[in-house]
Design a protein around this motif. Sequence first.
Motif, PDB file in Angstrom:
ATOM      1  N   ALA A   5       0.837  -1.202   0.000  1.00 50.74           N
ATOM      2  CA  ALA A   5       0.000   0.000   0.000  1.00 50.74           C
ATOM      3  C   ALA A   5       0.871   1.251   0.000  1.00 50.74           C
ATOM      4  O   ALA A   5       1.865   1.334   0.691  1.00 50.74           O
ATOM      5  CB  ALA A   5      -0.902   0.006   1.215  1.00 50.74           C
ATOM      6  N   THR A   6       0.458   2.189  -0.824  1.00 54.09           N
ATOM      7  CA  THR A   6       1.192   3.444  -0.904  1.00 54.09           C
ATOM      8  C   THR A   6       1.331   4.080   0.475  1.00 54.09           C
ATOM      9  O   THR A   6       2.385   4.580   0.836  1.00 54.09           O
ATOM     10  CB  THR A   6       0.429   4.427  -1.837  1.00 54.09           C
ATOM     11  OG1 THR A   6      -0.055   3.689  -2.946  1.00 54.09           O
ATOM     12  CG2 THR A   6       1.339   5.544  -2.288  1.00 54.09           C
ATOM     13  N   GLU A   7       0.267   3.979   1.218  1.00 53.72           N
ATOM     14  CA  GLU A   7       0.280   4.616   2.542  1.00 53.72           C
ATOM     15  C   GLU A   7       1.398   4.046   3.416  1.00 53.72           C
ATOM     16  O   GLU A   7       2.182   4.764   4.014  1.00 53.72           O
ATOM     17  CB  GLU A   7      -1.077   4.399   3.209  1.00 53.72           C
ATOM     18  CG  GLU A   7      -1.284   5.275   4.437  1.00 53.72           C
ATOM     19  CD  GLU A   7      -2.425   4.738   5.308  1.00 53.72           C
ATOM     20  OE1 GLU A   7      -2.593   5.240   6.412  1.00 53.72           O
ATOM     21  OE2 GLU A   7      -3.117   3.783   4.861  1.00 53.72           O
ATOM     22  N   LEU A   8       1.489   2.708   3.467  1.00 48.87           N
ATOM     23  CA  LEU A   8       2.507   2.065   4.288  1.00 48.87           C
ATOM     24  C   LEU A   8       3.899   2.424   3.780  1.00 48.87           C
ATOM     25  O   LEU A   8       4.801   2.732   4.561  1.00 48.87           O
ATOM     26  CB  LEU A   8       2.296   0.548   4.282  1.00 48.87           C
ATOM     27  CG  LEU A   8       3.315  -0.290   5.049  1.00 48.87           C
ATOM     28  CD1 LEU A   8       3.422   0.157   6.492  1.00 48.87           C
ATOM     29  CD2 LEU A   8       2.929  -1.768   4.996  1.00 48.87           C
ATOM     30  N   GLN A  10       4.740   5.038   2.153  1.00 47.09           N
ATOM     31  CA  GLN A  10       5.013   6.441   2.484  1.00 47.09           C
ATOM     32  C   GLN A  10       5.419   6.585   3.944  1.00 47.09           C
ATOM     33  O   GLN A  10       6.355   7.290   4.288  1.00 47.09           O
ATOM     34  CB  GLN A  10       3.782   7.302   2.199  1.00 47.09           C
ATOM     35  CG  GLN A  10       3.642   7.646   0.728  1.00 47.09           C
ATOM     36  CD  GLN A  10       2.330   8.327   0.434  1.00 47.09           C
ATOM     37  OE1 GLN A  10       1.396   8.266   1.238  1.00 47.09           O
ATOM     38  NE2 GLN A  10       2.242   8.969  -0.720  1.00 47.09           N
ATOM     39  N   GLN A  11       4.684   5.871   4.775  1.00 43.83           N
ATOM     40  CA  GLN A  11       5.035   5.918   6.201  1.00 43.83           C
ATOM     41  C   GLN A  11       6.459   5.408   6.409  1.00 43.83           C
ATOM     42  O   GLN A  11       7.233   5.967   7.155  1.00 43.83           O
ATOM     43  CB  GLN A  11       4.069   5.048   7.012  1.00 43.83           C
ATOM     44  CG  GLN A  11       2.692   5.661   7.192  1.00 43.83           C
ATOM     45  CD  GLN A  11       1.751   4.713   7.917  1.00 43.83           C
ATOM     46  OE1 GLN A  11       1.864   3.493   7.783  1.00 43.83           O
ATOM     47  NE2 GLN A  11       0.842   5.268   8.690  1.00 43.83           N
ATOM     48  N   LYS A  14       9.172   7.866   5.292  1.00 48.42           N
ATOM     49  CA  LYS A  14       9.442   9.015   6.172  1.00 48.42           C
ATOM     50  C   LYS A  14       9.668   8.593   7.618  1.00 48.42           C
ATOM     51  O   LYS A  14       9.227   9.261   8.534  1.00 48.42           O
ATOM     52  CB  LYS A  14       8.341  10.077   6.044  1.00 48.42           C
ATOM     53  CG  LYS A  14       6.968   9.645   6.531  1.00 48.42           C
ATOM     54  CD  LYS A  14       6.015  10.867   6.497  1.00 48.42           C
ATOM     55  CE  LYS A  14       4.570  10.504   6.567  1.00 48.42           C
ATOM     56  NZ  LYS A  14       3.892  10.058   7.626  1.00 48.42           N
ATOM     57  N   SER A  81      11.516  -0.694   2.650  1.00 47.41           N
ATOM     58  CA  SER A  81      10.786  -1.649   1.823  1.00 47.41           C
ATOM     59  C   SER A  81      11.733  -2.643   1.159  1.00 47.41           C
ATOM     60  O   SER A  81      11.298  -3.676   0.657  1.00 47.41           O
ATOM     61  CB  SER A  81       9.938  -0.906   0.778  1.00 47.41           C
ATOM     62  OG  SER A  81      10.779  -0.241  -0.128  1.00 47.41           O
ATOM     63  N   HIS A 120      -1.362  -5.472   0.522  1.00 50.44           N
ATOM     64  CA  HIS A 120      -1.052  -4.062   0.791  1.00 50.44           C
ATOM     65  C   HIS A 120      -0.177  -3.855   2.023  1.00 50.44           C
ATOM     66  O   HIS A 120       0.370  -2.779   2.227  1.00 50.44           O
ATOM     67  CB  HIS A 120      -2.352  -3.268   0.941  1.00 50.44           C
ATOM     68  CG  HIS A 120      -3.137  -3.636   2.165  1.00 50.44           C
ATOM     69  ND1 HIS A 120      -3.720  -4.872   2.333  1.00 50.44           N
ATOM     70  CD2 HIS A 120      -3.415  -2.923   3.281  1.00 50.44           C
ATOM     71  CE1 HIS A 120      -4.326  -4.911   3.506  1.00 50.44           C
ATOM     72  NE2 HIS A 120      -4.162  -3.750   4.096  1.00 50.44           N
ATOM     73  N   GLU A 242       4.595   2.127  12.543  1.00 50.94           N
ATOM     74  CA  GLU A 242       4.886   2.591  13.894  1.00 50.94           C
ATOM     75  C   GLU A 242       5.796   1.604  14.625  1.00 50.94           C
ATOM     76  O   GLU A 242       6.688   1.997  15.364  1.00 50.94           O
ATOM     77  CB  GLU A 242       3.550   2.733  14.632  1.00 50.94           C
ATOM     78  CG  GLU A 242       3.595   3.602  15.860  1.00 50.94           C
ATOM     79  CD  GLU A 242       2.202   3.697  16.499  1.00 50.94           C
ATOM     80  OE1 GLU A 242       1.195   3.720  15.759  1.00 50.94           O
ATOM     81  OE2 GLU A 242       2.136   3.732  17.735  1.00 50.94           O
TER      82      GLU A 242
END
Lengths: 624, 624
Positions: A5-8, A10-11, A14, A81, A120, A242
């Motif tokens: 998933a893009t969200e993961l 991205q997290q 950063k 990743s 994802h 997290e």
Amino acid sequence: MNAVATELLQQAEKLSADVVRPIPGSRKIHVEGSRPDIRVPMREIALARTPTLFGGEENAALAVYDCTGPYTDETATIDLSTGLAPLRARWIEERGDTEALHGLTSEFGRAREHDAKLAHIRFGNRVLPRRAIGGANVTQMHYARKGIVTPEMEFIAIRENQRIESIREAHLLRQHPGENFGASIQKIITPEFVRDEVARGRAIIPNNINHPESEPMIIGRNFLTKVNANIGNSAVSSGIAEEVEKLVWSMRWGADTVMDLSTGKHIHETREWIIRNSPVPIGTVPIYQALEKVDGRAEELNWEIFRDTLIEQAEQGVDYFTIHAGVLLRYVPLTAGRVTGIVSRGGSIMAKWCLAHHKENFLYTHFEDICEIMKAYDVAFSLGDGLRPGSIADANDAAQFGELETLGELTKIAWKHDVQTMIEGPGHVPMHMIKENMDKQLAECGEAPFYTLGPLTTDIAPGYDHITSAIGAAMIGWFGTAMLCYVTPKEHLGLPNKQDVREGLMAYKIAAHAADLAKGHPGAQARDNAMSKARFEFRWEDQFNLGLDPERAREYHDETLPKDAHKSAHFCSMCGPHFCSMKITQDVRDYAKEHPESLIDIEKGMAEKSAEFRALGAEVYRKA
Amino acid sequence: MNAVATELLQQAEKLSADVVRPIPGSRKIHVEGSRPDIRVPMREIALARTPTLFGGEENAALAVYDCTGPYTDETATIDLSTGLAPLRARWIEERGDTEALHGLTSEFGRAREHDAKLAHIRFGNRVLPRRAIGGANVTQMHYARKGIVTPEMEFIAIRENQRIESIREAHLLRQHPGENFGASIQKIITPEFVRDEVARGRAIIPNNINHPESEPMIIGRNFLTKVNANIGNSAVSSGIAEEVEKLVWSMRWGADTVMDLSTGKHIHETREWIIRNSPVPIGTVPIYQALEKVDGRAEELNWEIFRDTLIEQAEQGVDYFTIHAGVLLRYVPLTAGRVTGIVSRGGSIMAKWCLAHHKENFLYTHFEDICEIMKAYDVAFSLGDGLRPGSIADANDAAQFGELETLGELTKIAWKHDVQTMIEGPGHVPMHMIKENMDKQLAECGEAPFYTLGPLTTDIAPGYDHITSAIGAAMIGWFGTAMLCYVTPKEHLGLPNKQDVREGLMAYKIAAHAADLAKGHPGAQARDNAMSKARFEFRWEDQFNLGLDPERAREYHDETLPKDAHKSAHFCSMCGPHFCSMKITQDVRDYAKEHPESLIDIEKGMAEKSAEFRALGAEVYRKA
């Protein structure tokens, strides 16, 4: 690569800046061993020259033990990743006793891998797992007993020495003889000593062949005292990114190993992200996940589910497993009269299972089966103390010590299989009852490494249990405990956030180091001496940088004296510019140097000495 | 009343709300002694009934030691400009051996009193100072040796017992036998025992006749371990109202005594405000002020200035004086080879004086003169360790132990005058060298109370020295130290703010209590037991309130589980609702109760037991 998933992603990209930035005042170095791919990381703290007033000499940079992997290396590229480089992969392959499997062999692992709904959050860069070839034993203990010094052992020897052999400054080498209660503390750690300690079972090297990203480290009473940090989400909190951030954050503050105690969903996927990005060994408590597989009904657990869980996790690369095989049916009723009963999660699960089935703990009855799995991947045992006391009142009772005796029995069985083993310890214990725990553990478990939670020395300070337990941890570390499991300020109250992890780790790095000093570990005092010399010479920047937490030291200093000029001031904020004992001491030192006879006959010529001293200015601060 | 500046009065009036509010979940109580004006304050923590699931019994309120004076008493009226009620005034007067003077007798005190420029900061409600009538000795030690049990002694006996005699609950009385290293721990503290300990010099009651506002307390190894907090402004920081607020704040977090280490201007006036508003004994280091009187030039100090300072402070009501009379000329050069030289301010001042004059320390040569002053007001000695080590490297060296021997010699002289005496101790000491300090202190100083700063067990953690030192403090407290001087996180870095004071005190209350548990102090475990029982029974509110810091415990809990309903939840945030070892333990307990034979023959009838247990539901959480 899977469709993470893009969200993961991205997290992951950063990963907070404060988690990966270099540690102030120091740089990452690597000390090379006998072959170019043995590159042992250390952190070198640069020190300023002594001010002319105090002698003007150079102060050699100090190398300190470093658990942070590439995360604090300015030259490293971090991509969560992709995962870390598999630095041990070649050593493992070279030994020729393992093979890459065609895929995961656990049922659960395969099911997760083929579940499209998990794409994802799945770590995309997973390599094929390895396993010992047809019944081979691939543990470091097995090699050690065959007389083989592995690259891992050499790596560890270099790492443990912290370049002490290169220290020439007399003040850094100055050290009190310790009291080690019968330990075998060496002056220099050799690869052969590492091998011998592992062979005898007095130390373990937790490094699963499926975790080649890990930097070898050792847990044993004749080595530096280590600390573990627990992370992990629960039903109530936390996500994958997290948890990875907590991992990196933990290592930044000195975690030598990290236990992933996740109990929520996506345990499997979270663990993969953690292991692939961890340079420190990862421990787990497989029964937690096994319990989730039976929807939390302890009585429905069985050997098959547990076995599949062990294989699942072993093939991901977990380096040590907490196994509560010592919670025997006959010990369970001994806890009924306790003030706080059974407080270990694993212990209570097994107790419930034993009662429900009125059978002996299946972890105990299947212990040799477990050994077979451990040795095929080199997973180490952390024999869990499921009956540890959860209160001062319950310390050192029959249930606790009964279980400890069983853990000793199991240690001998594990050693028969050349499986590396450490023993978990309490808990809550008042100070005067701590040593009995250590003595009994050494006696019952043949000096296998002890790995304790605290112990907490009182129950009355929720919110401050990192301190109640650091007291006990320092003491039991001194007595011989090899690794201290940290406790955060949130213990008994809630889940630790990042700041709590930092507080907990700092308390435990202090406890571990205080233990090393008291044991007389070689070179342990060098950092204290460097700090104290910097303190005496008002080298403020060096004081910050030599500390366990340079950022906090600077921040606290700046609260009172924020100006940059004060960093080189020959006074400090406590007493102000006119009133400094350090400055007066320098006068004493100058005087003793100029008047060596004062050391011999202080009665002689009092009046004239006095006049001389006054004539010299009797100034607190003399220009050089 | 003088014309105190409106600003200061306003500041005093609005003594921050968080400093004076009652402590959550508890109330102030007073236990009356043999006469109605002996009213001993305690803090009573109300406890909830045990949930029906766990038995449903009442839990008796627990009384704990309370240093907060009227500040946490909802019924009290606080007016800092008036000062506290002089609760001991009648006891002092009744003895008939003191008289009110016509005014201050020190030159400095009179000068300050007549300086119109100081009117705006002067405490307005000063009463006339008292002094012993014509050479009388008014120390508690003097009375004790004459066989007199003073009201102060009875007050202390009641206070130390913390109502243990009223505890009937078996679980509260459950306690491990301690290891007290030859101390004389009693089951119940009687007034006669207090008298006897003071007479032998094994304990002191610091309570100057000019500090009648103080609530009597005792410092001795056979009593509860006490903690001291340091406050005080320096050239760099702080004002009068701020210092008074720090005083109240310190007591709130458990300071048994407070040392005012101010070195800035207005020392005299600040001290008056502090003493008039302090229910705890106040200690000072008079040499700091004496040095200011000679503009910071140590070599210009002399006996006359120092003597006047002692009288000035004794007439204000300072309860104990740190006196660095053991820094002998012959010891000073022994510090020249140290890594950190002389780190005690008082020690370095006296060392400088000795070198400048090439004479013996005037505090040593005038020691009997000092005793004469101490006994006219009942000021206790805190014999300063001016040569304490300031680094691990310098621990237990010839300078330190030489001074300790001299302090032993001085103790005997003080006792000849019936002057109460305690001895200050280190400093920085690695764990394995701590006990030697205690043993040597007991031997050299005839068991006079030891009062140590930490000790810090490593130098490498600036920003966390409350922890490095709490480890050493807990240990030396166990070994026999009577009072622990706190260290805050700002040690070595800056001046502590309010939060630092709180952190330092919490670390030290933990250390002191851990020491009491290890010594086997009567009733020490009652609070731990109450806490653990509340924990087991998920009485969250009680857990918060029984803790050393109820506010922080609640705040941490609420970070993860903020809802009010969670305060009565039978699970906690760490494991979530489905996974709680406490709940499983309750099952074990129920099972053991229902099946007492399981304690006898666990082999018997396994299959049927299993069936029974399952039939009961095998539920983690059963409705009652």
